[in-house]
Design an enzyme around this catalytic site. Structure first.
Site, short mmCIF file in Angstrom:
data_model
loop_
_atom_site.label_atom_id
_atom_site.label_comp_id
_atom_site.label_asym_id
_atom_site.label_seq_id
_atom_site.Cartn_x
_atom_site.Cartn_y
_atom_site.Cartn_z
N ASP A 188 -6.18 -3.29 0.15
CA ASP A 188 -5.93 -2.67 -1.00
C ASP A 188 -4.30 -1.79 -0.39
OD1 ASP A 188 -3.92 -0.87 -3.10
OD2 ASP A 188 -5.31 0.93 -3.39
N ILE A 189 -3.42 -3.65 -0.69
CA ILE A 189 -2.34 -3.34 -0.97
C ILE A 189 -1.11 -1.96 -1.08
CG2 ILE A 189 0.14 -4.03 -0.39
CD1 ILE A 189 -1.25 -7.08 0.50
N TRP A 193 -3.46 7.43 -2.69
CA TRP A 193 -4.39 8.18 -1.74
C TRP A 193 -5.74 7.63 -1.57
CZ3 TRP A 193 -0.07 9.81 -4.83
CH2 TRP A 193 1.05 10.36 -4.39
N CYS A 369 12.02 7.67 -17.69
CA CYS A 369 10.55 7.16 -17.17
C CYS A 369 9.47 6.94 -19.09
CB CYS A 369 10.10 7.05 -15.90
SG CYS A 369 10.90 6.78 -14.73
#
EC number: 2.1.1.79
Length: 398
Positions: A188-189, A193, A369
Site C-alpha cells: 500500500d503506497i 492510517w 472541494c
C-alpha cells in the site's frame, strides 16, 4: 454545530466602522468586467438572501479578490471578511459558469508553469513537505473528522447510507478489484492510517506492507494493525525493494507530480509480480493543465497536482495494460460534506489546539472541494492495471 460562530466573532476594521451597509457592499465599479459577468451568469447576489449568496463584511474583500483571485477569495474567508451559508453551492455555481478561468491571473499562471518547468516539486527531498504540513496536523483532528476506518479518500456511496458504510464499501471494492486471496502480499503506497491494510489482512488474509511519509499516520497504522501480518514504514515508495502480488495506492497520486508520473509507474512495474495487479485511486483533472489552485497549494496540499486521464494513460502505457477505469467523482462531494459535518460537530473537543482562522480555513477547504466535485470540475477515478503478458483474464468489479 460548533460552539464558535465565525460570523459573530468577526472584527470589523476601523475604516469600516459606521460605513452604511449598502454602500460598503455594492459592487465596486472598478472590478474587472469578467467578474461582474461571472456573478451574473452564476446568479450570485452579494449580500442576497439565498443560501449561496455570499455576505461581505469588509470592503477590502473586493480588492483582495480582484488582485489575488482564488487565493484572495480563500484568504478573505479565513480572515472573516465574508461568509456564505451554503459555501459548497457558491463554489459550484462559480465553477459551472466559468469561474475556473478567473481563478488566477495570467502572470501567476505563467509563474506556475515556469516554476514547474525548472523545479521538481515532489522530489525525494521535497516530497515530505505535504506530510509535515497536512497529514501531521494532528491525529485528534482526523480521528474526529473521519470514519472509524480512518479513510481520508472518497467513499463509495452506491449502496451506503452512512460515511462508515461508504468507506467500508470502498475498502472492500478495492480488495475485490485486486482479486485478493489468502497468502498474497499487498503493498500500500501512501497507506495513511492503515485502514485498507487492516481490512485486507482481516477479511482477505493477505500480508501487507504500508509506506507513508507521515510519522503521525504511521503511529496509528502500526497500532491498529497490531497482531496482523502487516508492516508499516515511514519511507518514500521510490526507495522500496522486493516483489509483491498486488500494489495499491489510494489518495497518494495527487502528491506525485507530473514530473514523477513515469517514475511512479516504473517503480510499480519493478515491484509487482508478473501475474500481479495494481490499483490506483486518485482525484483527477479534466484537462492536462500545468496549473494548480494557489489557495489549496498554500494552505492545504503544498506541491500537489491533479493528473488528467491523458497524463495517467501516457505515463502508464509503457509499463502496464489498463484493465479498468471507474469514475465516481460525485461520491466525493457527499464524502466531503460528511467530513464537514463531523468536523463541526467535534470542533469544541479540539478547538483548544487550533484557532478560529484554522476553523475557517478547514471549512473552506472541505466545502470548496465539495463544490468543485458537484460542478464536475474535478473527478475521482480508480484505475486497475496489469503487467504485459499477464494471461489471467480480468473481470471489472462494481
Amino acid at each position: 454545530m460548533s460552539s464558535i460562530s465565525p460570523l459573530s466573532r468577526h472584527r470589523r476594521s476601523p475604516q469600516d466602522a459606521g460605513t452604511p451597509s449598502t454602500a460598503r457592499h455594492a459592487l465596486p465599479g472598478w472590478l474587472p468586467t469578467s467578474l461582474h459577468a461571472l456573478l451574473e451568469r452564476a446568479d450570485i447576489r452579494i449580500n442576497g438572501g439565498r443560501p449561496w449568496d455570499p455576505q461581505v463584511h469588509d470592503r477590502r474583500f473586493w480588492r483582495r479578490v480582484a488582485l489575488h483571485r482564488s487565493l484572495g477569495l480563500g484568504e478573505a474567508y479565513m480572515d472573516g471578511w465574508w461568509d456564505c451559508e451554503a459555501l459548497d453551492q457558491f463554489i459550484c455555481r462559480l465553477l459551472v459558469h466559468g469561474g475556473g478561468t478567473e481563478s488566477q491571473s495570467r502572470w501567476r499562471d505563467a509563474g506556475q508553469w515556469l516554476w514547474q518547468a525548472l523545479v521538481n516539486r515532489q522530489s525525494l527531498r521535497r516530497a515530505p513537505t505535504v506530510a509535515h504540513r497536512h497529514y501531521d496536523l494532528g491525529n485528534d483532528l482526523f480521528q474526529r473528522m473521519l470514519d472509524p476506518t480512518m479513510s481520508y479518500s472518497c467513499g463509495y456511496w452506491r449502496r451506503a447510507h452512512t460515511l462508515d458504510e461508504a468507506q467500508t464499501h470502498k475498502l472492500d471494492l478495492i480488495c475485490r478489484k485486486l482479486q485478493l486471496t489468502p497468502g498474497m502480499t499487498l503493498l500500500d503506497i501512501g497507506c495513511g492510517w492503515g485502514g485498507l491494510l487492516h481490512h485486507a489482512a482481516t477479511h482477505y488474509g493477505v500480508q501487507g506492507l504500508g509506506v507513508t511519509l507521515s510519522g503521525e499516520q504511521a503511529d496509528i497504522a502500526r497500532e491498529r494493525c497490531r497482531g496482523l501480518p502487516v508492516e508499516i514504514r515511514v519511507q518514500d515508495y521510490r526507495t522500496l525493494q522486493g516483489h509483491f502480488d498486488r500494489i495499491v495506492s489510494v489518495g497518494m497520486f495527487e502528491h506525485v507530480g507530473r514530473r514523477n508520473y513515469a517514475t511512479y509507474f516504473r517503480t510499480c512495474e519493478r515491484l509487482l509480480e508478473p501475474d500481479g495487479l495494481t490499483l490506483l485511486h486518485t482525484i483527477g483533472s479534466n484537462s492536462s493543465s500545468h496549473g494548480h489552485d494557489p489557495w489549496i497549494d498554500r494552505y492545504i496540499f503544498p506541491n500537489g497536482e491533479l493528473p488528467s486521464v491523458a497524463q495517467i494513460a501516457t505515463a502508464s502505457q509503457a509499463h502496464f495494460v489498463t484493465e479498468d477505469v471507474h469514475g465516481f467523482g460525485p461520491d466525493y462531494a457527499r464524502t466531503l460534506r460528511a467530513w464537514d459535518t463531523n468536523f463541526r460537530h467535534h470542533w469544541p473537543e479540539i478547538a483548544p489546539r487550533y484557532d478560529e482562522r484554522f476553523y475557517r480555513m478547514w471549512r473552506y477547504y472541505l466545502n470548496s472541494c465539495a463544490g468543485a466535485f458537484d460542478a464536475r470540475d474535478i473527478q475521482l477515478w480508480q484505475w486497475v492495471f496489469s503487467p504485459f503478458h499477464r494471461r489471467a483474464a480480468y473481470q471489472s468489479v462494481r
